[in-house]
Design an enzyme around this catalytic site. Structure first.
Site, PDB file in Angstrom:
ATOM      1  N   GLU A 180      -1.207  -2.971  12.473  1.00  0.00           N
ATOM      2  CA  GLU A 180      -1.845  -2.338  11.318  1.00  0.00           C
ATOM      3  C   GLU A 180      -1.193  -2.923  10.076  1.00  0.00           C
ATOM      4  O   GLU A 180      -0.445  -3.902  10.187  1.00  0.00           O
ATOM      5  CB  GLU A 180      -1.700  -0.805  11.368  1.00  0.00           C
ATOM      6  N   LEU A 204      -0.581   4.061  13.319  1.00  0.00           N
ATOM      7  CA  LEU A 204      -0.801   5.435  12.863  1.00  0.00           C
ATOM      8  C   LEU A 204      -2.252   5.852  13.138  1.00  0.00           C
ATOM      9  O   LEU A 204      -3.170   5.062  12.875  1.00  0.00           O
ATOM     10  CB  LEU A 204      -0.548   5.508  11.345  1.00  0.00           C
TER      11      LEU A 204
HETATM   12  N1  PDD Z   1      -0.833   5.582   4.122  1.00  0.00           N
HETATM   13  N2  PDD Z   1      -1.207   3.061   8.520  1.00  0.00           N
HETATM   14  C1  PDD Z   1      -0.143   3.295   7.722  1.00  0.00           C
HETATM   15  C2  PDD Z   1       1.173   2.686   8.076  1.00  0.00           C
HETATM   16  C3  PDD Z   1      -0.291   4.113   6.594  1.00  0.00           C
HETATM   17  O1  PDD Z   1       0.777   4.381   5.804  1.00  0.00           O
HETATM   18  C4  PDD Z   1      -1.571   4.666   6.278  1.00  0.00           C
HETATM   19  C5  PDD Z   1      -1.800   5.542   5.099  1.00  0.00           C
HETATM   20  C6  PDD Z   1      -2.644   4.371   7.141  1.00  0.00           C
HETATM   21  C7  PDD Z   1      -4.027   4.945   6.918  1.00  0.00           C
HETATM   22  O2  PDD Z   1      -4.058   6.319   7.240  1.00  0.00           O
HETATM   23  P1  PDD Z   1      -5.077   7.340   6.533  1.00  0.00           P
HETATM   24  O3  PDD Z   1      -6.440   6.806   6.720  1.00  0.00           O
HETATM   25  O4  PDD Z   1      -4.848   8.626   7.240  1.00  0.00           O
HETATM   26  O5  PDD Z   1      -4.683   7.397   5.065  1.00  0.00           O
HETATM   27  C8  PDD Z   1      -2.420   3.575   8.257  1.00  0.00           C
HETATM   28  C9  PDD Z   1      -0.886   6.507   3.021  1.00  0.00           C
HETATM   29  C10 PDD Z   1      -2.173   6.518   2.279  1.00  0.00           C
HETATM   30  C11 PDD Z   1       0.345   6.325   2.154  1.00  0.00           C
HETATM   31  O6  PDD Z   1       1.404   6.134   2.728  1.00  0.00           O
HETATM   32  O7  PDD Z   1       0.254   6.428   0.923  1.00  0.00           O
END
Ligand code: PDD
Length: 296
Positions: A180, A204
């Site tokens: 990712e 994640l």
């Molecule tokens: N980050 N993977 C990682 C490592 C992340 O930190 C995030 C999101 C995602 C995407 O997850 P989601 O769709 O639930 O936002 C994937 C957030 C936005 C942050 O750390 O600010």
């Protein structure tokens, strides 16, 4: 500059006046978990899903939520209404709490829970945004990336390295497999199928990711959750990344090479349009005043 407010352990106060103890284990050990929730038009999108993930992350490191999820949901909605929060995000953090510094987790400790709102500009319409330039970095993270841990050192180092090199996002590569990105999930479109790495030790369970997979199935797009080799991903017809704050961003270059056809491809566009339609449906027509009335 209007006052920014924070909800901290049940009390609302100006963010600038909030204090956390020096021996809070979040500060000393990154002993905690977090969530980022997008607000559209003052309405939190997929709040229930974010709170479910918070519960799973907290349980994984054995932190008890200091209040039940329904109450937390109400506190968040009340707070949004009181602050007349509109477009932006809620940052929510749960740490194990304060205790004399010791690696061993103390038995008797009460968690620190906080959340606050931060405005964000609206996301570009599907297909309109600028494409992202991404760069590979070795995935040196631990094997429990499914926990949304506040221990983000590898992520912030990777992102900073990417941005200082003129890129928008860093892609983690684990033994030639694309896992990712530093703060987003990655998808590719190959032979008409939507492919992304399964969630788990290295990925994640993104909420945006989950919504997109559901929408893809509804649109009849074939979905494959499987590891992808870097060379395979870099040659994909379409590439995009997803997160709560960015929704979907199409990728135009990878390691300085043109990628994903250098455009927002048709599958990416259809998915982003469906996503924005879902957002509109789920967040429309709840004026702030009725939120206040409902939660009062
Ligand atoms: N980050 N993977 C990682 C490592 C992340 O930190 C995030 C999101 C995602 C995407 O997850 P989601 O769709 O639930 O936002 C994937 C957030 C936005 C942050 O750390 O600010």
């Amino acid at each position: 500059m209007p006052t920014e407010w924070i909800w901290l352990n049940g009390k609302t106060l100006p963010l600038s006046e909030a204090r956390i103890g020096v021996e809070d284990r979040g500060f000393q050990f990154a002993d905690g978990v977090y969530e980022v929730i997008r607000l559209y038009n003052g309405v939190p999108f997929t709040l229930a899903e974010h709170l479910q993930r918070l519960v799973r992350s907290a349980a994984a490191i054995d932190i008890a939520l200091p209040l039940d999820v329904d109450k937390l949901d109400r506190e968040i909605r009340n707070s949004i209404a009181q602050q007349r929060a509109g477009e932006g995000m809620i940052y929510l953090q749960l740490t194990r709490g304060c205790a004399p510094r010791n690696h061993v987790i103390p038995a008797d400790i009460s968690a620190t829970l906080l959340f606050y709102f931060r405005p964000l500009p609206p996301v570009a319409m599907a297909g309109r945004g600028k494409g992202a330039r991404i760069v590979s970095v070795p995935d040196e993270r631990w094997k429990r990336c499914w926990i949304k841990s506040i221990a983000l050192l590898p992520n912030i180092l990777a992102k900073t390295q990417a941005v200082s090199g003129g890129y928008d996002e860093a892609v983690f590569i684990d033994d030639d497999i694309v896992t990712e990105c530093s703060a987003s999930n990655l998808f590719v479109v190959m032979n008409g199928a939507l492919v992304t790495h399964p969630v788990g030790p290295k990925v994640l369970p993104g909420i945006t990711r989950a919504v997109l997979l559901e929408l893809a199935r509804e649109l009849g797009i074939v979905v494959e959750e499987r590891p992808i080799r870097q060379v395979e991903a870099m040659a994909a017809a379409e590439i995009f990344i997803t997160s709560t704050t960015r929704e979907i961003t199409w990728v135009k270059s990878w390691n300085d090479k043109p990628a994903g056809g250098e455009r927002c491809g048709p599958v990416t566009l259809a998915l982003h349009q469906a996503f924005q339609e879902r957002v509109r449906n789920d967040t429309k027509g709840i004026p702030t005043s009725s939120v206040i009335a409902k939660s009062a």
